[in-house]
Design a protein around this motif. Sequence first.
Motif, PDB file in Angstrom:
ATOM      1  N   LEU A   1     -35.782  -5.611   6.414  1.00 48.95           N
ATOM      2  CA  LEU A   1     -34.410  -5.406   5.964  1.00 48.95           C
ATOM      3  C   LEU A   1     -33.521  -4.852   7.070  1.00 48.95           C
ATOM      4  O   LEU A   1     -32.321  -5.169   7.132  1.00 48.95           O
ATOM      5  N   MET A   2     -34.080  -4.056   7.959  1.00 52.23           N
ATOM      6  CA  MET A   2     -33.307  -3.572   9.093  1.00 52.23           C
ATOM      7  C   MET A   2     -32.837  -4.738   9.967  1.00 52.23           C
ATOM      8  O   MET A   2     -31.681  -4.774  10.407  1.00 52.23           O
ATOM      9  N   TRP A   3     -33.729  -5.670  10.222  1.00 52.79           N
ATOM     10  CA  TRP A   3     -33.343  -6.843  11.025  1.00 52.79           C
ATOM     11  C   TRP A   3     -32.376  -7.737  10.255  1.00 52.79           C
ATOM     12  O   TRP A   3     -31.414  -8.264  10.830  1.00 52.79           O
ATOM     13  N   TRP A   4     -32.578  -7.911   8.966  1.00 55.57           N
ATOM     14  CA  TRP A   4     -31.752  -8.825   8.175  1.00 55.57           C
ATOM     15  C   TRP A   4     -30.301  -8.326   8.056  1.00 55.57           C
ATOM     16  O   TRP A   4     -29.376  -9.133   8.020  1.00 55.57           O
ATOM     17  N   LEU A   5     -30.104  -7.036   8.040  1.00 50.95           N
ATOM     18  CA  LEU A   5     -28.777  -6.473   7.880  1.00 50.95           C
ATOM     19  C   LEU A   5     -28.023  -6.295   9.198  1.00 50.95           C
ATOM     20  O   LEU A   5     -26.832  -5.943   9.174  1.00 50.95           O
ATOM     21  N   SER A   6     -28.685  -6.554  10.326  1.00 43.22           N
ATOM     22  CA  SER A   6     -28.022  -6.273  11.608  1.00 43.22           C
ATOM     23  C   SER A   6     -28.137  -7.395  12.641  1.00 43.22           C
ATOM     24  O   SER A   6     -27.446  -7.325  13.665  1.00 43.22           O
ATOM     25  N   TYR A   7     -28.944  -8.409  12.443  1.00 40.57           N
ATOM     26  CA  TYR A   7     -29.145  -9.385  13.515  1.00 40.57           C
ATOM     27  C   TYR A   7     -27.880 -10.208  13.775  1.00 40.57           C
ATOM     28  O   TYR A   7     -27.634 -10.644  14.904  1.00 40.57           O
ATOM     29  N   HIS A   8     -27.064 -10.465  12.756  1.00 39.30           N
ATOM     30  CA  HIS A   8     -25.859 -11.276  12.920  1.00 39.30           C
ATOM     31  C   HIS A   8     -24.743 -10.527  13.617  1.00 39.30           C
ATOM     32  O   HIS A   8     -23.695 -11.099  13.926  1.00 39.30           O
ATOM     33  N   LEU A   9     -24.942  -9.234  13.868  1.00 38.78           N
ATOM     34  CA  LEU A   9     -23.930  -8.442  14.550  1.00 38.78           C
ATOM     35  C   LEU A   9     -24.147  -8.385  16.044  1.00 38.78           C
ATOM     36  O   LEU A   9     -23.333  -7.784  16.772  1.00 38.78           O
TER      37      LEU A   9
END
Length: 346
Positions: free
Chosen positions: A336-344
């Motif tokens: 979830l950490m990667w899913w919520l921040s990778y597009h940034l």
Amino acid sequence: MSYNHTGARRGKAKRILDPSSGLTTQTSQPSAMPQNPYMYNQQVPLNNGMPMEYGFNIPEQSTPYGFTTPPPMQNPMQQQQQPMQTPLPPYSSRDPMKDAFPTPQFATQLLAEPMVANIAAHYGNALVGSGKQQIEKYVPVSALRYYFAVDTDYVLMKLTLLLFPFTHKDWSVKYEQDGPLQPRYERNAPDLYIPIMAFLTYVVLSGLALGTQEKFTPEQLGIISSTALAWGVIELLVHTITLYVMNLDTSLRTMDLLAYCGYKYVGINVALAISLIFRKFGYYCTLIYFGICLAFFLVRSLKLRVIPEGHTSYTATGNKRRLYFILCLAGLQPFLMWWLSYHLIS
């Protein structure tokens, strides 16, 4: 021919008031002022002998046909000094709603009375008490106080524990007679202050990261925050349903699960802050490190809450299910950490 004046009629000459009226007799009327005996057709002045003003003397009488006599002119300077007086409208033209309700001064005087003030205070306290009872039926206000009972020392120690959990030894939570100690006195206790502050910081850093890439729009902040909240609600529902389906009797509460799942935003913020300088390389290195730290922290913290030591009523099969639940919850956080921040990250 000589004039014999002796034969003339002796006596006074007779005065005629109006020569054109013929032989008329003089009526005896009282006059306001004496008449000149040597003036003919003499008329009595209308103002009874008073001096005339402005060359005209208009008698005081009711003017016909609705015309009124204009008031005398005044000095403009005197008109400015005189205050304007607005006449009150007749009762028929007043607003009946204004006459029906008391004025603010009357209300102030009424509230100043001791008896009225005591009654109002008693009624207000009763209303607040009933409202508090209604709110506590749906929102556990007393329980929320426990999760926000923090101070500066606790926040610093908790952030240090999240970033470096491998050096920590004692993971047990101390209890009092009526429940666990507050977070300010026990750093192993979960809290909601750090997750909420970390979530708000995550929204701000997301806008900053998009701004450095020239992709920022005001709508992006709403999309990012609503998406994160939606994933948080889904995650909380999944964990709650899992505990119910697997029939696991634990000491975890819904607020405890929300606090443990909210600690992931601390690692996301650190990863986003480092990505502003080192780009993708710094982001992934920080994300992997903090993912491992958070998983280790959750395993050690939840173990004593889900599988208490020395509890004889737990069987081996039940302990396996509890262990699976802990591993699933801890392993889901790095994803979830990667899913919520990778597009940034650019």
